[in-house]
Design a protein around this motif. Structure first.
Motif, PDB file in Angstrom:
ATOM      1  N   VAL A  42       0.857  -1.187   0.000  1.00  0.00           N
ATOM      2  CA  VAL A  42       0.000   0.000   0.000  1.00  0.00           C
ATOM      3  C   VAL A  42       0.893   1.237   0.000  1.00  0.00           C
ATOM      4  O   VAL A  42       1.832   1.315   0.788  1.00  0.00           O
ATOM      5  CB  VAL A  42      -0.906  -0.005   1.251  1.00  0.00           C
ATOM      6  N   THR A  43       0.615   2.176  -0.888  1.00  0.00           N
ATOM      7  CA  THR A  43       1.340   3.440  -0.818  1.00  0.00           C
ATOM      8  C   THR A  43       0.555   4.429   0.030  1.00  0.00           C
ATOM      9  O   THR A  43      -0.668   4.509  -0.049  1.00  0.00           O
ATOM     10  CB  THR A  43       1.580   4.069  -2.206  1.00  0.00           C
ATOM     11  N   THR A  44       1.277   5.142   0.863  1.00  0.00           N
ATOM     12  CA  THR A  44       0.708   6.212   1.675  1.00  0.00           C
ATOM     13  C   THR A  44       1.708   7.359   1.697  1.00  0.00           C
ATOM     14  O   THR A  44       2.897   7.168   1.406  1.00  0.00           O
ATOM     15  CB  THR A  44       0.433   5.763   3.121  1.00  0.00           C
ATOM     16  N   ARG A  45       1.222   8.526   2.043  1.00  0.00           N
ATOM     17  CA  ARG A  45       2.153   9.652   2.228  1.00  0.00           C
ATOM     18  C   ARG A  45       2.695   9.694   3.637  1.00  0.00           C
ATOM     19  O   ARG A  45       3.843  10.064   3.857  1.00  0.00           O
ATOM     20  CB  ARG A  45       1.451  10.969   1.901  1.00  0.00           C
ATOM     21  N   ASN A  46       1.860   9.284   4.596  1.00  0.00           N
ATOM     22  CA  ASN A  46       2.236   9.436   6.002  1.00  0.00           C
ATOM     23  C   ASN A  46       2.109   8.155   6.810  1.00  0.00           C
ATOM     24  O   ASN A  46       2.101   8.194   8.038  1.00  0.00           O
ATOM     25  CB  ASN A  46       1.373  10.531   6.648  1.00  0.00           C
ATOM     26  N   GLY A  47       1.986   7.011   6.138  1.00  0.00           N
ATOM     27  CA  GLY A  47       1.870   5.752   6.856  1.00  0.00           C
ATOM     28  C   GLY A  47       0.433   5.419   7.199  1.00  0.00           C
ATOM     29  O   GLY A  47      -0.498   6.144   6.863  1.00  0.00           O
ATOM     30  N   GLY A  48       0.256   4.284   7.851  1.00  0.00           N
ATOM     31  CA  GLY A  48      -1.071   3.863   8.273  1.00  0.00           C
ATOM     32  C   GLY A  48      -1.688   2.777   7.421  1.00  0.00           C
ATOM     33  O   GLY A  48      -2.913   2.667   7.349  1.00  0.00           O
ATOM     34  N   CYS A  58       5.043   7.020  -0.528  1.00  0.00           N
ATOM     35  CA  CYS A  58       5.176   7.439  -1.919  1.00  0.00           C
ATOM     36  C   CYS A  58       4.275   8.622  -2.213  1.00  0.00           C
ATOM     37  O   CYS A  58       3.092   8.615  -1.880  1.00  0.00           O
ATOM     38  CB  CYS A  58       4.833   6.285  -2.871  1.00  0.00           C
ATOM     39  N   ASP A  59       4.837   9.627  -2.862  1.00  0.00           N
ATOM     40  CA  ASP A  59       4.083  10.744  -3.414  1.00  0.00           C
ATOM     41  C   ASP A  59       4.005  10.505  -4.912  1.00  0.00           C
ATOM     42  O   ASP A  59       5.018  10.597  -5.617  1.00  0.00           O
ATOM     43  CB  ASP A  59       4.800  12.060  -3.104  1.00  0.00           C
ATOM     44  N   ILE A  60       2.816  10.181  -5.422  1.00  0.00           N
ATOM     45  CA  ILE A  60       2.704   9.775  -6.818  1.00  0.00           C
ATOM     46  C   ILE A  60       2.881  10.936  -7.792  1.00  0.00           C
ATOM     47  O   ILE A  60       2.931  10.712  -9.008  1.00  0.00           O
ATOM     48  CB  ILE A  60       1.370   9.042  -7.104  1.00  0.00           C
ATOM     49  N   THR A  61       3.017  12.164  -7.277  1.00  0.00           N
ATOM     50  CA  THR A  61       3.330  13.290  -8.154  1.00  0.00           C
ATOM     51  C   THR A  61       4.834  13.393  -8.408  1.00  0.00           C
ATOM     52  O   THR A  61       5.277  14.222  -9.205  1.00  0.00           O
ATOM     53  CB  THR A  61       2.833  14.629  -7.576  1.00  0.00           C
ATOM     54  N   ASP A  62       5.618  12.553  -7.759  1.00  0.00           N
ATOM     55  CA  ASP A  62       7.075  12.555  -7.892  1.00  0.00           C
ATOM     56  C   ASP A  62       7.510  11.291  -8.637  1.00  0.00           C
ATOM     57  O   ASP A  62       7.436  10.191  -8.084  1.00  0.00           O
ATOM     58  CB  ASP A  62       7.708  12.594  -6.497  1.00  0.00           C
ATOM     59  N   PRO A  63       7.974  11.419  -9.893  1.00  0.00           N
ATOM     60  CA  PRO A  63       8.361  10.226 -10.666  1.00  0.00           C
ATOM     61  C   PRO A  63       9.427   9.381  -9.970  1.00  0.00           C
ATOM     62  O   PRO A  63       9.375   8.143 -10.033  1.00  0.00           O
ATOM     63  CB  PRO A  63       8.888  10.823 -11.983  1.00  0.00           C
ATOM     64  N   ASP A  64      10.399  10.018  -9.311  1.00  0.00           N
ATOM     65  CA  ASP A  64      11.440   9.255  -8.625  1.00  0.00           C
ATOM     66  C   ASP A  64      10.867   8.467  -7.451  1.00  0.00           C
ATOM     67  O   ASP A  64      11.297   7.338  -7.173  1.00  0.00           O
ATOM     68  CB  ASP A  64      12.547  10.192  -8.126  1.00  0.00           C
ATOM     69  N   ALA A  65       9.894   9.053  -6.757  1.00  0.00           N
ATOM     70  CA  ALA A  65       9.262   8.357  -5.637  1.00  0.00           C
ATOM     71  C   ALA A  65       8.469   7.149  -6.130  1.00  0.00           C
ATOM     72  O   ALA A  65       8.438   6.102  -5.474  1.00  0.00           O
ATOM     73  CB  ALA A  65       8.353   9.313  -4.870  1.00  0.00           C
ATOM     74  N   VAL A  66       7.830   7.281  -7.276  1.00  0.00           N
ATOM     75  CA  VAL A  66       7.081   6.154  -7.855  1.00  0.00           C
ATOM     76  C   VAL A  66       8.043   5.023  -8.216  1.00  0.00           C
ATOM     77  O   VAL A  66       7.786   3.841  -7.911  1.00  0.00           O
ATOM     78  CB  VAL A  66       6.285   6.608  -9.093  1.00  0.00           C
ATOM     79  N   GLU A  67       9.156   5.353  -8.827  1.00  0.00           N
ATOM     80  CA  GLU A  67      10.147   4.339  -9.178  1.00  0.00           C
ATOM     81  C   GLU A  67      10.679   3.639  -7.931  1.00  0.00           C
ATOM     82  O   GLU A  67      10.786   2.401  -7.892  1.00  0.00           O
ATOM     83  CB  GLU A  67      11.297   4.979  -9.958  1.00  0.00           C
ATOM     84  N   ALA A  68      10.984   4.411  -6.904  1.00  0.00           N
ATOM     85  CA  ALA A  68      11.494   3.829  -5.659  1.00  0.00           C
ATOM     86  C   ALA A  68      10.459   2.927  -5.005  1.00  0.00           C
ATOM     87  O   ALA A  68      10.795   1.863  -4.459  1.00  0.00           O
ATOM     88  CB  ALA A  68      11.913   4.947  -4.701  1.00  0.00           C
ATOM     89  N   ALA A  69       9.190   3.334  -5.072  1.00  0.00           N
ATOM     90  CA  ALA A  69       8.123   2.525  -4.479  1.00  0.00           C
ATOM     91  C   ALA A  69       8.015   1.170  -5.173  1.00  0.00           C
ATOM     92  O   ALA A  69       7.885   0.125  -4.521  1.00  0.00           O
ATOM     93  CB  ALA A  69       6.793   3.272  -4.554  1.00  0.00           C
ATOM     94  N   GLY A 113      -0.527  11.207 -12.090  1.00  0.00           N
ATOM     95  CA  GLY A 113      -0.001  10.226 -11.151  1.00  0.00           C
ATOM     96  C   GLY A 113      -0.384   8.806 -11.543  1.00  0.00           C
ATOM     97  O   GLY A 113       0.427   7.875 -11.460  1.00  0.00           O
ATOM     98  N   THR A 114      -1.606   8.643 -12.019  1.00  0.00           N
ATOM     99  CA  THR A 114      -2.058   7.324 -12.464  1.00  0.00           C
ATOM    100  C   THR A 114      -1.303   6.888 -13.715  1.00  0.00           C
ATOM    101  O   THR A 114      -0.954   5.711 -13.861  1.00  0.00           O
ATOM    102  CB  THR A 114      -3.566   7.353 -12.729  1.00  0.00           C
ATOM    103  N   PHE A 115      -1.031   7.817 -14.613  1.00  0.00           N
ATOM    104  CA  PHE A 115      -0.205   7.517 -15.790  1.00  0.00           C
ATOM    105  C   PHE A 115       1.153   6.976 -15.363  1.00  0.00           C
ATOM    106  O   PHE A 115       1.636   5.964 -15.902  1.00  0.00           O
ATOM    107  CB  PHE A 115      -0.051   8.782 -16.646  1.00  0.00           C
ATOM    108  N   ARG A 116       1.779   7.621 -14.378  1.00  0.00           N
ATOM    109  CA  ARG A 116       3.100   7.164 -13.917  1.00  0.00           C
ATOM    110  C   ARG A 116       3.025   5.751 -13.349  1.00  0.00           C
ATOM    111  O   ARG A 116       3.894   4.908 -13.612  1.00  0.00           O
ATOM    112  CB  ARG A 116       3.625   8.117 -12.834  1.00  0.00           C
ATOM    113  N   LEU A 117       1.998   5.500 -12.557  1.00  0.00           N
ATOM    114  CA  LEU A 117       1.844   4.183 -11.943  1.00  0.00           C
ATOM    115  C   LEU A 117       1.616   3.102 -12.990  1.00  0.00           C
ATOM    116  O   LEU A 117       2.231   2.031 -12.949  1.00  0.00           O
ATOM    117  CB  LEU A 117       0.665   4.205 -10.960  1.00  0.00           C
ATOM    118  N   ALA A 118       0.716   3.368 -13.928  1.00  0.00           N
ATOM    119  CA  ALA A 118       0.387   2.368 -14.952  1.00  0.00           C
ATOM    120  C   ALA A 118       1.591   2.084 -15.839  1.00  0.00           C
ATOM    121  O   ALA A 118       1.849   0.926 -16.203  1.00  0.00           O
ATOM    122  CB  ALA A 118      -0.798   2.856 -15.776  1.00  0.00           C
ATOM    123  N   LYS A 119       2.311   3.131 -16.191  1.00  0.00           N
ATOM    124  CA  LYS A 119       3.488   2.950 -17.052  1.00  0.00           C
ATOM    125  C   LYS A 119       4.525   2.060 -16.376  1.00  0.00           C
ATOM    126  O   LYS A 119       5.069   1.133 -16.992  1.00  0.00           O
ATOM    127  CB  LYS A 119       4.091   4.313 -17.394  1.00  0.00           C
TER     128      LYS A 119
END
Length: 245
Positions: A42-48, A58-69, A113-119
């Protein structure tokens, strides 16, 4: 005709990634896959994240964060086989009051953000020659809503994304579908007044809100073996509010 095995008959748990899975609809979706025995991140910004899920910041507006996730999920659970793109935000206001940031931040999170995730998910799915991509839209994306031009545009855009991906990826046994919830009992609807809630219910043929679990049921079905021949579909879970759209 031979019977299609149910999801529960799978011999191996799948690697499932649910974005925005710490509360509301996303949490219910994650819990439903966990209950089936899948390996859920599960991706979250602040946990939980819910118990039993891998909590990935993960912040899905950040391409590097998506890759790291994705790398974190792949190391823990293997390539993502089911992606549920649920994370989203709202910044509601009437058009003439809507700022450039109100517009761009909602589009960047919900649509781009969804485009980044799907790609990123598609890379692994293409190698596996199988996969399920499920995008969480909204009845608002089909009906429109005053004060939600940005949100409605982002959620309508997901339909175009899904149907294009269905055509691009279908030959590799990768399905892409949309679930469009109506009004659901979550933190976002809890802020409405009793009068507002009552008015909304008069517009819904079933006369009530959905539970997050009811949305999750549609998602797990689309990810099941029984939905292997469903792609490019928009599944409404809205009590009949948006029928015909």
């Amino acid at each position: 005709m031979s019977e299609i095995p149910s999801t529960e008959s799978r011999s191996e748990p799948r690697s499932v990634l649910v974005t925005g899975g710490n509360r509301g609809i996303g949490r219910a979706i994650a819990e439903a896959f966990i209950a089936q025995g899948d390996k859920v991140a599960v991706t979250t910004r602040n946990g939980g994240a819910p118990e039993g899920a891998l909590d990935v910041r993960c912040d899905i507006t950040d391409p590097d964060a998506v890759e790291a996730a994705f790398k974190q999920v792949e190391e823990a659970h293997g390539p993502v086989e089911v992606l549920v793109a649920n994370a989203g935000i709202t910044k509601d206001t009437l058009l003439l009051r809507m700022s450039e940031d109100d517009w761009s931040s909602v589009i960047d999170t919900n649509l781009t953000g969804t485009f980044r995730l799907a790609k990123r998910a598609a890379k692994g799915m293409l190698r596996l020659r199988r996969g399920r991509i499920i995008l969480i839209s909204s009845v608002v994306g089909l009906l429109g809503s005053a004060g939600q031009v940005n949100y409605a545009a982002s959620k309508a855009g997901l339909v175009g994304v899904a149907r294009s991906l269905a055509r691009e990826l279908g030959s590799r046994s990768i399905t892409t579908n949309v679930v469009a919830p109506g009004f659901v009992e979550t933190d976002m609807t809890d802020v409405l007044t009793d009068d507002q809630k009552a008015l909304i219910k008069t517009q819904v043929p079933l006369g009530r809100y959905a539970s997050p679990a009811e949305v999750a049921s549609a998602v797990t079905w689309l990810a099941s073996d029984g939905a292997a021949y469903v792609t490019g579909a928009v599944i409404p879970v809205d009590g009949g509010l948006g029928m015909g759209h």
